[in-house]
Design a protein around this motif. Structure first.
Motif, PDB file in Angstrom:
ATOM      1  N   ALA A 243      48.945  31.713  41.505  1.00 37.46           N
ATOM      2  CA  ALA A 243      49.757  32.910  41.273  1.00 37.46           C
ATOM      3  C   ALA A 243      50.941  32.955  42.233  1.00 37.46           C
ATOM      4  N   GLN A 248      50.456  39.201  39.389  1.00 37.52           N
ATOM      5  CA  GLN A 248      49.339  38.312  39.074  1.00 37.52           C
ATOM      6  C   GLN A 248      48.218  38.498  40.093  1.00 37.52           C
ATOM      7  N   TYR A 249      48.603  38.794  41.339  1.00 33.48           N
ATOM      8  CA  TYR A 249      47.575  39.054  42.347  1.00 33.48           C
ATOM      9  C   TYR A 249      46.810  40.333  42.032  1.00 33.48           C
ATOM     10  N   ASP A 251      46.347  41.390  38.960  1.00 31.33           N
ATOM     11  CA  ASP A 251      45.514  41.009  37.812  1.00 31.33           C
ATOM     12  C   ASP A 251      44.291  40.209  38.241  1.00 31.33           C
ATOM     13  N   ASP A 252      44.439  39.425  39.309  1.00 29.27           N
ATOM     14  CA  ASP A 252      43.332  38.590  39.780  1.00 29.27           C
ATOM     15  C   ASP A 252      42.347  39.348  40.667  1.00 29.27           C
ATOM     16  N   HIS A 325      40.740  47.546  36.733  1.00 25.72           N
ATOM     17  CA  HIS A 325      40.006  46.351  36.302  1.00 25.72           C
ATOM     18  C   HIS A 325      38.868  46.707  35.341  1.00 25.72           C
ATOM     19  N   THR A 352      36.830  39.855  45.021  1.00 26.23           N
ATOM     20  CA  THR A 352      37.955  40.481  44.317  1.00 26.23           C
ATOM     21  C   THR A 352      37.474  41.676  43.509  1.00 26.23           C
ATOM     22  N   LYS A 354      38.239  42.150  40.468  1.00 23.41           N
ATOM     23  CA  LYS A 354      37.868  41.623  39.151  1.00 23.41           C
ATOM     24  C   LYS A 354      36.385  41.251  39.142  1.00 23.41           C
TER      25      LYS A 354
END
Length: 469
Positions: A243, A248-249, A251-252, A325, A352, A354
């Protein structure tokens, strides 16, 4: 002097890691000095700038918590100001019309390269007055021919560039559009920017911009040019390293606090300290402590920081970011336990947000099947009696507390004369669908009593079917 800094990205893509670090340094310096932070969108590249990219930049800044005091300003809305000052330079003989064609310029540069010279515009139209009336032209800035541009960079120390190394910069194109380097100068002047923090790729622009500022009689800001960020393989950070977009971080599953803490250490330090709250960053940050050396990205360290913040931030703060998330995974948390309570029992188990959502579904929704390996090992016919017994005790509890739940499990094991694992593990699989969870008392208390009993009965039915198959 009141400090005013700015972050001025071009909206040709997402907010990348390097840009985010520059924004952070600029924001921190303004905050550390009690100053103001300006967000300016440099969208003069009409072909490559998009509304989606503009929004992506604003979204990234908002997620990181880097709120601007002024702006966002858009350069495309300020063309009249740029053209006004170009006309001022023309009227004062500090800029001129150049009618040289692209073909002529290419031929000159080709000849210069052949002779081993630095390609540059030779000043052909600098002093000419025989202007054709029917040909397109650009406007060029009359750069001084002698002397030096000298400035002290907060990161690199004194930088000295001979004016003879600089040719006459185009400041307005043939289509009437002002160019990047000129727009930046006017914006920095009119927005009162006192300190410019930007990437080292802009060092070559700085002497040109300083000369234009001097020609306009404008104050010269201080500069800090930060080094690039490298991937862990020592090459320029790019998509191949994972990423590179700030969002994106998100999202991750990273927390913005972890990303900020990680970014601030990519080129700045305060002793051996690794973990910094935002307040500590503001209190300790200095432009003069930014390293000249390029920084290497280390994903493992970012993961470690993320784990640290998941475990140590107030669970309500983590929940603010974790909720997204759960939504992304289609998990409706409205009818279940408070998300902050789930985070308190799961924080030690994830790296994370996620992952947190992945392993916490059973708190909010029923599962269709049990984990195959866990069921094979723990939902065997031999433990049916254990499940029935513990299920009855849990169903009979008048107060659904962690203490009472643990007591019911302990009593079941004692009465059956079996080890805790013979009751606890089948119960864990029955209620969570898997073989891993926090301790059963804190897990079960977050799930409705009736739901726990219902899941135990489902597991008993599963065992019976297995027994009869």
């Amino acid at each position: 002097m009141s400090v005013v800094t700015r972050f001025a990205p071009s909206p040709t893509g997402y907010l990348h890691v390097g840009g985010a670090r520059t924004a952070l340094y600029s924001w921190l310096y303004a905050k550390s000095q009690g100053g103001k932070f300006v967000l300016r969108i440099e969208d003069t590249d009409l072909e490559r700038s998009t509304d989606a990219a503009k929004q992506a930049i604003i979204d990234g800044m908002t997620w990181l918590g880097l709120e601007h005091d002024q702006g966002p300003f858009y350069q495309t809305q300020r063309f009249d100001r740029y053209n006004h000052f170009i006309d001022v330079l023309l009227d004062n003989g500090l800029a001129y019309k150049c009618f040289m064609t692209v073909e002529e310029l290419d031929a000159i540069r080709e000849e210069q390269e052949k002779n081993g010279e630095k390609p540059r515009y030779p000043g052909t139209w600098r002093d000419r007055t025989d202007h054709p009336s029917d040909q397109p032209y650009v406007i060029r800035f009359k750069n001084p021919k002698d002397g030096y541009v000298v400035f002290t960079d907060h990161v690199r120390g004194e930088i000295r560039i001979a004016n003879e190394e600089l040719d006459d910069l185009i400041i307005r194109r043939t289509d009437g559009a002002p160019t990047y380097n000129f727009c930046v100068v006017i914006d920095d002047w009119e927005m009162g920017i006192t300190h410019v923090v930007r990437g080292e790729d802009h060092i070559n622009n700085t002497p040109r911009q300083i000369n234009i500022l001097k020609a306009l009689g404008a104050p010269i800001p201080e500069y800090a040019h930060v080094s690039m960020i490298l991937g862990d393989d020592g090459k320029k950070l790019s998509k191949r390293h994972g990423a590179v977009s700030v969002m994106q971080y998100r999202d991750d599953g990273y927390l913005p606090q972890a990303v900020l803490n990680y970014l601030v250490r990519l080129g700045w330090s305060h002793g051996d300290q690794e973990v910094f709250s935002v307040d500590e960053m503001i209190a300790l940050f200095s432009l003069d402590n930014i390293s000249k050396s390029a920084s290497a990205f280390n994903t493992e360290k970012l993961i470690w920081l993320n784990q640290h913040y998941i475990k140590t931030l107030p669970s309500e703060d983590v929940a603010e970011h974790a909720r997204w998330h759960f939504d992304q995974q289609g998990i409706d948390i409205s009818g279940g336990p408070e998300l902050s309570k789930v985070i308190e029992v799961q924080a030690e188990r994830v790296a994370t947000l996620k992952e947190l959502a992945d392993i916490s579904c059973y708190f909010y929704q029923d599962f269709e099947t049990f984990d195959a390996n866990a069921a094979k090992k723990h939902l065997r016919p031999v433990i049916k009696e254990n499940l029935v017994a513990v299920g009855n005790k849990l169903a009979d509890l008048s107060e659904w507390t962690a203490k009472n739940i643990q007591q019911a499990i302990n009593q079941t094991a004692e009465e059956l004369g079996v080890g805790m694992g013979k009751v606890g593990m089948p119960l864990r699989v029955a209620v969570t669908g898997a073989g891993n969870s926090p301790s059963l008392d804190v897990t079960l208390v977050l799930i409705e009593q009736s739901k726990v009993v219902e899941r135990i009965n489902k597991a008993i039915e599963f065992v019976e079917n297995r027994e009869n198959s």
